[in-house]
Each structure stands twice: as structure tokens, then as C-alpha cells.
Design a protein around this motif. Structure first.
Motif, short mmCIF file in Angstrom:
data_model
loop_
_atom_site.label_atom_id
_atom_site.label_comp_id
_atom_site.label_asym_id
_atom_site.label_seq_id
_atom_site.Cartn_x
_atom_site.Cartn_y
_atom_site.Cartn_z
N PRO A 13 0.82 -1.22 0.00
CA PRO A 13 0.00 0.00 0.00
C PRO A 13 0.85 1.26 0.00
O PRO A 13 1.86 1.35 0.71
CB PRO A 13 -0.81 -0.13 1.30
CG PRO A 13 -0.81 -1.58 1.60
CD PRO A 13 0.51 -2.10 1.14
N ARG A 14 0.45 2.23 -0.81
CA ARG A 14 1.15 3.51 -0.88
C ARG A 14 0.41 4.63 -0.15
O ARG A 14 0.96 5.70 0.06
CB ARG A 14 1.34 3.92 -2.35
CG ARG A 14 2.07 2.91 -3.19
CD ARG A 14 2.30 3.40 -4.61
NE ARG A 14 1.06 3.79 -5.27
CZ ARG A 14 0.24 2.93 -5.87
NH1 ARG A 14 0.52 1.64 -5.89
NH2 ARG A 14 -0.86 3.37 -6.46
N THR A 15 -0.86 4.37 0.20
CA THR A 15 -1.66 5.40 0.88
C THR A 15 -2.04 4.95 2.28
O THR A 15 -1.99 3.75 2.61
CB THR A 15 -2.94 5.68 0.07
OG1 THR A 15 -3.73 4.48 0.02
CG2 THR A 15 -2.61 6.12 -1.34
N LYS A 16 -2.44 5.91 3.08
CA LYS A 16 -2.86 5.60 4.46
C LYS A 16 -4.09 4.69 4.45
O LYS A 16 -4.19 3.77 5.27
CB LYS A 16 -3.18 6.92 5.19
CG LYS A 16 -3.58 6.72 6.64
CD LYS A 16 -3.85 8.07 7.31
CE LYS A 16 -4.29 7.86 8.76
NZ LYS A 16 -4.57 9.17 9.41
N LEU A 17 -5.00 4.94 3.53
CA LEU A 17 -6.22 4.13 3.43
C LEU A 17 -5.86 2.69 3.07
O LEU A 17 -6.42 1.74 3.65
CB LEU A 17 -7.16 4.72 2.37
CG LEU A 17 -8.44 3.94 2.10
CD1 LEU A 17 -9.28 3.80 3.37
CD2 LEU A 17 -9.25 4.61 0.99
N GLY A 18 -4.94 2.51 2.15
CA GLY A 18 -4.51 1.17 1.76
C GLY A 18 -3.91 0.41 2.93
O GLY A 18 -4.18 -0.79 3.12
N LYS A 19 -3.10 1.09 3.73
CA LYS A 19 -2.48 0.45 4.90
C LYS A 19 -3.53 0.05 5.93
O LYS A 19 -3.44 -1.01 6.55
CB LYS A 19 -1.45 1.40 5.52
CG LYS A 19 -0.25 1.65 4.63
CD LYS A 19 0.70 2.68 5.23
CE LYS A 19 1.87 2.97 4.28
NZ LYS A 19 2.76 4.02 4.82
N MET A 20 -4.54 0.91 6.12
CA MET A 20 -5.62 0.60 7.08
C MET A 20 -6.41 -0.63 6.65
O MET A 20 -6.78 -1.47 7.48
CB MET A 20 -6.55 1.81 7.20
CG MET A 20 -5.94 3.01 7.88
SD MET A 20 -7.04 4.46 7.87
CE MET A 20 -8.38 3.89 8.91
N LEU A 37 -14.30 8.72 1.75
CA LEU A 37 -12.87 8.50 1.50
C LEU A 37 -12.60 8.26 0.02
O LEU A 37 -13.37 7.59 -0.65
CB LEU A 37 -12.37 7.31 2.33
CG LEU A 37 -12.53 7.45 3.85
CD1 LEU A 37 -12.14 6.16 4.55
CD2 LEU A 37 -11.67 8.62 4.37
N LYS A 38 -11.51 8.81 -0.47
CA LYS A 38 -11.14 8.70 -1.88
C LYS A 38 -10.29 7.45 -2.11
O LYS A 38 -9.31 7.22 -1.40
CB LYS A 38 -10.37 9.95 -2.30
CG LYS A 38 -9.91 9.96 -3.76
CD LYS A 38 -11.07 10.17 -4.70
CE LYS A 38 -10.58 10.32 -6.14
NZ LYS A 38 -11.70 10.45 -7.10
N ILE A 39 -10.67 6.66 -3.10
CA ILE A 39 -9.91 5.46 -3.45
C ILE A 39 -8.83 5.85 -4.44
O ILE A 39 -9.12 6.31 -5.54
CB ILE A 39 -10.83 4.38 -4.05
CG1 ILE A 39 -11.91 3.97 -3.04
CG2 ILE A 39 -10.02 3.16 -4.48
CD1 ILE A 39 -12.94 3.01 -3.59
N ARG A 40 -7.57 5.65 -4.06
CA ARG A 40 -6.45 6.01 -4.93
C ARG A 40 -5.62 4.80 -5.35
O ARG A 40 -4.62 4.96 -6.07
CB ARG A 40 -5.55 7.04 -4.23
CG ARG A 40 -6.29 8.32 -3.85
CD ARG A 40 -5.36 9.37 -3.30
NE ARG A 40 -6.07 10.55 -2.85
CZ ARG A 40 -6.50 11.53 -3.63
NH1 ARG A 40 -6.28 11.45 -4.93
NH2 ARG A 40 -7.15 12.56 -3.13
#
Length: 210
Positions: A13-20, A37-40
Motif C-alpha cells: 500500500p502507498r496510501t494511508k487508506l490502503g495500509k488501514m 474517503l477517496k480510493i487512490r
């Protein structure tokens, strides 16, 4: 082309959301839309919607005039959906068809949207989520489409491209009316997608807080 499982095994994961999501702090895609929340990262959608299906809607040749001469690329339109209320549509360009499809598939996942379903047909009234709750329209370029709720058993009365998109969104019964340059498949597909996105813009009595 690698499968979704292979991609997820090597996903960092490169984003905070991905890590969560990878840590299990977010377990459903509904939470993302409720929090705005934005999906990136496309892998986020693969994790939260493991039964996602993918279809290629259109592949066309795009030519562009540059200083070095004429440059040709393939443009692909890909739709993804779980046939249960989630749909995404994306486009991508590349010199090779396979690369264009891969780019489009990633873009479609980043554009994933919920679809409100219901039984908005006056001929039915069964209360089940087999169609749309109300009539809705969408547009893109010179194309406009109107989606009209249909009774159970009707099926999807639409062109092949619209049938694929509506089917992957989980809509089983629906009439459609289209206007403009409907033979332009990319614009037509995005007009259908625009209409489906609008199903969540209108507040219904079910959304009222008592």
C-alpha cells in the motif's frame, strides 16, 4: 495478465487508506463511501469486493497528430461490477491493446460507485431490489440516456453495452431511452454510468432519520 490474487499478494500500500485496509481496520467498501474517503489504489477495491467481475466494452484506435508525425494508440473502455450494487467504468490509452485494457481496468476500479436499487415500477411494487427506485438520466458528450424502472421479469431493454453495465451493477429489469450520438460507444457507456451514479444523489424517504 496477472490475476487479482497474484496482484494482492505483492501489493504494498502507498496510501494511508490502503495500509488501514491491509491491517484490517476497514473491512467493507460501504465504510469508504459513508466516510467520503477517496480510493487512490485499485487494489483496495479488489480486497473489499473480491467477487468483482470485469468486461471490455469497447476498443478503438485513436490517432493524434504530433510534430514527429501521426501517433496511434488504442483506447479501451472497461466496466467492473459485483452484480450487487457496485459499478465502475474506466478508459485507458496505450500502444498495445493489452496495456490499454489493463489501464482501463485500473481506472474503472478507482471510479467504483454504489448504485441504489429498488422497485420503482408502478406495474410491480414487489419492494425487492431488482430494478431502480426511480427514473434517472445521465449524459456524456452528445449522448443522453434515461433509465426507467421495469417490473420483475422484464429484463434489460437496452443496447448490448448498456446491458453489460446495468447487469454488472445488479439491475435486472429496466427500460432505457437514449438520445443523440448513441453509436459513439464510449460516450454512451459513460452516459449510462453517469445515470447510475445519480441514483445516490436523490434522498428518498428511506434515508430520512426519524
Amino acid at each position: 495478465m496477472r490475476s487479482s490474487n497474484e496482484k494482492l499478494e505483492t501489493w504494498i500500500p502507498r496510501t494511508k487508506l490502503g495500509k488501514m485496509i491491509l491491517e484490517g481496520k476497514i473491512s467493507s467498501i460501504e465504510e469508504l463511501f459513508m466516510e467520503g474517503l477517496k480510493i487512490r489504489e485499485s487494489e483496495i477495491v479488489d480486497v473489499l469486493l473480491p467477487n468483482l467481475q470485469e468486461e471490455v466494452i469497447n476498443i478503438g484506435l485513436v490517432q493524434k497528430q504530433t510534430d514527429a508525425g501521426e501517433k496511434s494508440q488504442f483506447r479501451a473502455i472497461v466496466v467492473v461490477g459485483n452484480r450487487d450494487g457496485y459499478i465502475g467504468l474506466g478508459s485507458g490509452k496505450a500502444r498495445q491493446v493489452r496495456s490499454a485494457i489493463e489501464k482501463s481496468a485500473v481506472n474503472a476500479r478507482l471510479n467504483i460507485n454504489p448504485v441504489r436499487r429498488g422497485c420503482g415500477s408502478w406495474e410491480c411494487g414487489c419492494g425487492k431490489h431488482h430494478s431502480l427506485p426511480f427514473q434517472v438520466s445521465g449524459s456524456c458528450g452528445g449522448v443522453e440516456i434515461v433509465l426507467i424502472p421495469g417490473p420483475r421479469g422484464l429484463g434489460i431493454v437496452a443496447s448490448d453495452a448498456a446491458k453489460v453495465i446495468l447487469g454488472l451493477a445488479g439491475v435486472k429489469d429496466c427500460w432505457t431511452k437514449s438520445y443523440g450520438s448513441t453509436r459513439t460507444v464510449p460516450s454512451f457507456a459513460f452516459a449510462v454510468f453517469d445515470a447510475l451514479k445519480k441514483t445516490y444523489l436523490l434522498v428518498t424517504p428511506e434515508d430520512w432519520v426519524s
